[in-house]
Scaffold this active site. Structure first.
Site, short mmCIF file in Angstrom:
data_model
loop_
_atom_site.label_atom_id
_atom_site.label_comp_id
_atom_site.label_asym_id
_atom_site.label_seq_id
_atom_site.Cartn_x
_atom_site.Cartn_y
_atom_site.Cartn_z
CG HIS A 240 -2.08 0.93 1.12
ND1 HIS A 240 -2.19 1.89 0.14
CD2 HIS A 240 -3.20 1.06 1.88
CE1 HIS A 240 -3.32 2.55 0.29
NE2 HIS A 240 -3.95 2.07 1.33
CE1 TYR A 245 -4.46 5.78 5.86
CE2 TYR A 245 -4.84 4.77 3.71
CZ TYR A 245 -5.33 5.32 4.88
OH TYR A 245 -6.69 5.42 5.08
NE ARG A 417 -16.61 3.67 -1.80
CZ ARG A 417 -16.24 4.94 -1.68
NH1 ARG A 417 -16.93 5.74 -0.88
NH2 ARG A 417 -15.22 5.42 -2.35
#
Length: 449
Positions: A240, A245, A417
């Site tokens: 990631h 992040y 989603r």
């Protein structure tokens, strides 16, 4: 043959799924019955990545569920549960080619929230390992492939689950010690109040700057988690490096003002990512694919902060492409944004798909073979099919699609989603595109044509 003869004849045996710890009939939902047929769209043709073959080009993107035990005194902290078995196993049952487990922290303070998934406990008898193994087994039992996204949240760590924040009318809410947070151990490439993540006027915890030694320890932590994940049976590892992040924070001059070997120049700011990728490649099988998710742009063009510090934009991502083969990255998962509150972009349409298409074009122009995934606001079968049409392994299929005027913008699509709204998306998409897929054998009667 008489009815009596039929009763006496041996019944055909149900073939069990292999390589798992429990019995279930073998099934392979989501695979095109005739993937090589001329009319089969690329979306439902196999994708080869190193030694792995995916049955279709539809991937379930990592989705944080904020549903693991948060208590540091419990051996079950960060361990995947029956909820994750049901949630991810069902998506495999409904035919996704690849299911990627949510962002999984390589250190305790690398979680976004206290309820996030983790894989830092030592050994194969830990609850974190056993929880992961159960999720791997359920996905494999349904003919699916499974990956895990390894992550560290950096300065965006120690928040509560988003639905708890929404109850307070805000997008995010800091997690303090009363709810198992770690406000004094939120870290980043650079520390201090000027590096607090503060979207929409909501402040996170003040990060402290990681020492050089701590960064080197983080590299080892990513490798250790990858090694454990492979022992649990995962088929791919994803790093990631997006959404503000920790790895993204190191890449960007917005959040990285370090003066050691991990800061300053492009080479130094990419060093942490390069070392993480190489450390993972050193401990996983040669045939196992390595994915990387990036924010291809921070969307800060024209913003004062970018004029002052610079930013990570599409040109920086193009430079990054050049080193992916040498660090063993096979697949670039193209997302964007998430690292500064002043980002400006149109959140509608195909803005990220355009980024993926541009990067894929650059890769092919350079003669490289790195694959590209498109993600973001993909909901319709026709749109997903158009994005990948022509990105075929087979030369004849590829030439055929190019002659038809198709310009692939990615080699696979990732959705998150939409699978929460529509777990049957793969089967429904195949019906819309007139592709005959193999259904789950236990559900076959529901898919009779």
């Amino acid at each position: 043959m008489s009815t009596t003869d039929l009763a006496a004849a041996p019944s055909p045996a149900t073939v069990p799924a292999k390589g798992i710890a429990f019995y279930t009939p073998a099934t392979n939902p989501g695979a095109a019955v005739d993937p090589e047929a001329k009319e089969t769209p690329t979306l439902f043709r196999p994708l080869n990545i190193r030694d792995l073959t995916l049955k279709n080009r539809v991937m379930v993107a990592p989705m944080c569920m904020y549903s693991t035990n948060p208590d540091p005194a419990s051996p079950f902290i960060g361990a995947l549960t029956d909820f994750h078995v049901a949630h991810l196993g069902h998506l495999a049952l409904k035919g996704a080619g690849l299911v990627i487990i949510e962002a999984t922290a390589v250190q305790p303070n690398g979680r976004i929230s206290p309820n996030d998934s983790g894989l830092w406990q030592e050994g194969t008898d830990s609850e974190q390992f056993k929880g992961l193994k159960r999720v791997v087994d359920i996905v494999h039992s349904q003919g699916g492939k499974i990956g895990i996204q390894l992550a560290h949240a950096g300065r965006k760590a120690s928040t509560v689950a988003p639905w708890l924040a929404s109850e307070k009318g805000v997008r995010s809410l800091k997690a303090d010690e009363s709810v198992f947070g770690w406000p004094k151990n939120v870290v980043g490439p650079s520390g201090g109040e000027e590096n607090i993540w503060a979207p929409g006027g909501v402040s996170y915890w003040t990060p402290r700057e990681l020492s050089t030694g701590e960064v080197e320890e983080l590299v080892r932590a990513f490798a250790k988690s990858a090694e454990l994940a492979v022992k649990a049976g995962v088929d791919i590892i994803e790093i990631h490096g997006a959404h503000g992040y920790l790895i993204n924070e190191f890449l960007s001059p917005i959040t990285n003002q370090r003066t050691d070997k991990y800061g300053g120049s492009f080479e130094n700011r990419t060093r942490f990512l390069r070392e993480v990728a190489l450390a993972i490649r050193a401990v996983v099988p040669q045939g196992l694919p390595l994915f990387l998710r990036i924010s291809a742009s921070e969307w800060l063009e024209g913003q004062p902060v970018a004029a002052e510090r610079g930013s990570w934009d599409i040109n920086a991502s193009i430079e990054l492409l050049k080193i992916l083969p040498e660090i063993g990255v096979d697949f670039l998962d193209v997302s964007s944004g998430g690292n500064h509150k002043d980002q400006k972009f149109d959140p509608h349409g195909d803005y990220q798909i355009k980024l993926a298409g541009q990067l894929r074009k650059e890769i092919r122009a350079a003669g490289a073979t790195t694959l590209v995934g498109a993600v973001g606001l993909i909901t319709q079968a026709e749109a997903a099919s158009e994005i990948v049409q022509g990105a075929d392994n087979d030369e004849a299929h590829r030439a055929e699609s190019m002659l038809a005027g198709a310009e692939p913008r990615a080699d696979a699509v990732l959705m998150a989603r939409q699978f929460l709204r529509e777990p049957d998306w793969v089967m429904n998409a195949a019906k819309k595109l007139n592709v005959h897929l193999s259904p789950p054998i236990q559900f076959g009667r529901a898919y009779l044509r």
